[in-house]
Design an enzyme around this catalytic site. Sequence first.
Site, PDB file in Angstrom:
ATOM      1  N   GLY A  94      53.653  32.068  40.596  1.00  0.00           N
ATOM      2  CA  GLY A  94      54.146  33.458  40.518  1.00  0.00           C
ATOM      3  C   GLY A  94      53.386  34.083  39.379  1.00  0.00           C
ATOM      4  O   GLY A  94      53.703  33.863  38.219  1.00  0.00           O
ATOM      5  N   THR A  95      52.375  34.851  39.706  1.00  0.00           N
ATOM      6  CA  THR A  95      51.221  34.969  38.837  1.00  0.00           C
ATOM      7  C   THR A  95      50.822  36.384  38.514  1.00  0.00           C
ATOM      8  O   THR A  95      51.185  37.307  39.223  1.00  0.00           O
ATOM      9  CB  THR A  95      50.030  34.314  39.581  1.00  0.00           C
ATOM     10  OG1 THR A  95      50.334  32.956  39.762  1.00  0.00           O
ATOM     11  CG2 THR A  95      48.744  34.459  38.863  1.00  0.00           C
ATOM     12  N   SER A  96      50.007  36.523  37.498  1.00  0.00           N
ATOM     13  CA  SER A  96      49.232  37.750  37.301  1.00  0.00           C
ATOM     14  C   SER A  96      47.780  37.353  37.165  1.00  0.00           C
ATOM     15  O   SER A  96      47.411  36.669  36.205  1.00  0.00           O
ATOM     16  CB  SER A  96      49.676  38.471  36.032  1.00  0.00           C
ATOM     17  OG  SER A  96      51.049  38.784  36.117  1.00  0.00           O
TER      18      SER A  96
END
Lengths: 216, 265, 257
Positions: free
Chosen positions: A19-21
């Site tokens: 669950g990323t940026s």
Amino acid sequence: MNGINVDINHLKKGEVNLGTSIMAVKFDGGVILGADSRTTTGAYIANRVTDKLTQVHGTVWCCRSGSAADTQAVADIVKYHLELYEAQHGAPPTTKIAASLFQELCYNNKDALTAGIICAGYDDKEKGAIYSIPIGGSIHKQEYAIAGSGSTFIYGYCNKNFKSNMTRDETVEFIKTSLSQAIKWDGSSGGVIRMVVLTASGVERLVFYPEDYVNA
Amino acid sequence: MNHGPYDWGRPSDDTYGAYNHQIAAANNSQFPKMNTQQPIVTGTSVIAVKYQDGIVLAADNLGSYGSLARFSDIERLLPVGDSTIVGISGDISDLQQIERILDDLQVQDSYDMEKPNLKPEHVHEYLSRVFYNRRSKMDPLWNSTIVAGLSSTNELVLKYADLLGVTYSSPAIATGFGAHLAIPLLRRKVETEEDASKLTEEEAVELVRNCMKVLFYRDARSIDKYSLAVISQSRKKIDIHKGLRCEDMKWEFAKHIRGYGAPQL
Amino acid sequence: MSSIGTGYDLSNAIFSPDGRNFQVEYASKAVENAGTSIGIKCRDGVVLAVEKIQTSKLLVAGRNKRIQSIDRHIGVAYSGIIPDGRHFVNRGRDEAQSFKSLYKDPIKVPNLIDRVGLYVQNYTCANSVRPFGINAIVGGVDDDGAHLYMIEPSGVYWGYCGTAIGKGRQTAKAELEKLDLPNISVKDGVKEAARIIYLAHEDNKDKEFELEISWVSQSETGGRHEFIPQELFDAAVQYAQEEDDDEEEEDEDVEVQ
């Protein structure tokens, strides 16, 4: 049922997710990739110093978002193909070829994969190049790309602040500010900001710790 | 210790029941194999209408990711050969797959090094067979398409084909939201072939541009930037205009709207 | 055995004691008497031309093309057993298509020739097959510019600035060597190609022939392999015939002297 059974849906729920940026930005000398370092299983942070920037060949890299297992498997397969490509064709693969391989894998296995990938690299033909391959397996050539759960919070910021042909330092600052905002508003992103600078002179890695970027 | 897993034995069948061999099977499932997916990055309507000398069609440049306007540079009007335009709505990854299939088709068509033989009637038939085959495998290409162009006898072709393998032809066609919003507007001018034969090119372009404006007003998955193709029978030519914008929009009346019922300041 | 020579020429799978594969050498004989084909590498592209021998007056003029395309940007001209050439081209198309389906990019000419070279070579190794009875000239353009190759029945292939195969190859090669290759334009290449085919036809004078010329260049065809336009073809033929007449006159002069 009396036999021992495996509930795949239950396993899927427990899957490790990035669950990323993540983002990649073209600049006058090449391209820079950036990512946070948080990996979660649900609300638990399974790894707070993850490296989501993955080399697939020389100066062709990717940012991974979605299922950690799926994206690692896909990146490994692409890496294998590119190694083979160089051996067979006597020249390093271009970023476009790497991105096409990602696209082919993500498209043909779209039912089995949760993978959102940004493929970015530097090659002699195209110089810096960025391809976004969202889930579903379409491919989009872009000047800059953002992806992952945290990216939704910075669409506006990036759209307003991105400029073509920035310098290297401007680009690093742009990525740092963008990702710090994504990390701030997205619970699934966090940790350090990692960057990889890809230019004619090769690969350079950067790390920014929370104290470096919270006020960026 | 013996490290061979096969020698470790299994929990006794008396307690746990016999081993379910389906577990090891590749498709471990009580369900039929599910290939059907859902569209992810999507393109909205394509609209098209016949006029006295050809066909005008249009599609906007948005690639939506749910409600997120993720890509604003998607080209959904694809030229095929020198006399066909395929307008595609629906899943963008499948749009790109169709683009590749049609490119292969064009390469094969060029093997004889003659002028392109691939005409809209062929492209439409081929596409509809691809769609029907894929839906019969429970693995559809998630698109609705409009095929338009000049046939081998220089006649107008305007046909529809979609993910189910459904096809039809009409002087005015629209996919997606356009089927609800644009079709009534298009049919007000072009209900029949005879109506089409009276419509000039300027009127047709005007009509389609107006539909694109209405779609931008009312389709939450649209943007105001679009491509428009004009197919002309007499010129035997196709022009694609890119990056057009919705013009002459009316918003001023908003200032007269206050509250939602009871008088309000 | 004596009536059939040493016997070493009966199989691909057996070398002769002095290390030759006779079947491959015989395959080259199939090319030596066939119509001439040439390839010219120019500054901005490649020109292919064939002297198509008309085996019957009943054949439709201008049809039954001999130059073929492997992909948009790659053309082939071959001399020898025509069905073998057709099969060779089909394999080339499969290879080009397979490359594109994986990498989504048109195959580069050197990579294509690598692949078909391997394929042709395979037909020299097994007892159950015979080698290709053709020499094929493969030309095309890609990001790295123009490329011209010629491949032989053994599977060997070299890159050339100009190459000729078939009956008139010696005459043609002599002419090609006089040209400043690869520094001429494709337009000039087309004229020279026509001239050389007409000249090379002297070696096959008793037979009717039809000229075919194709080109592929970034500047003239946008990187696509195409037959040259009719006007250009007519001009090239006119140039070729004039040159041809001049040469005959020169010959006559020599005789007079």
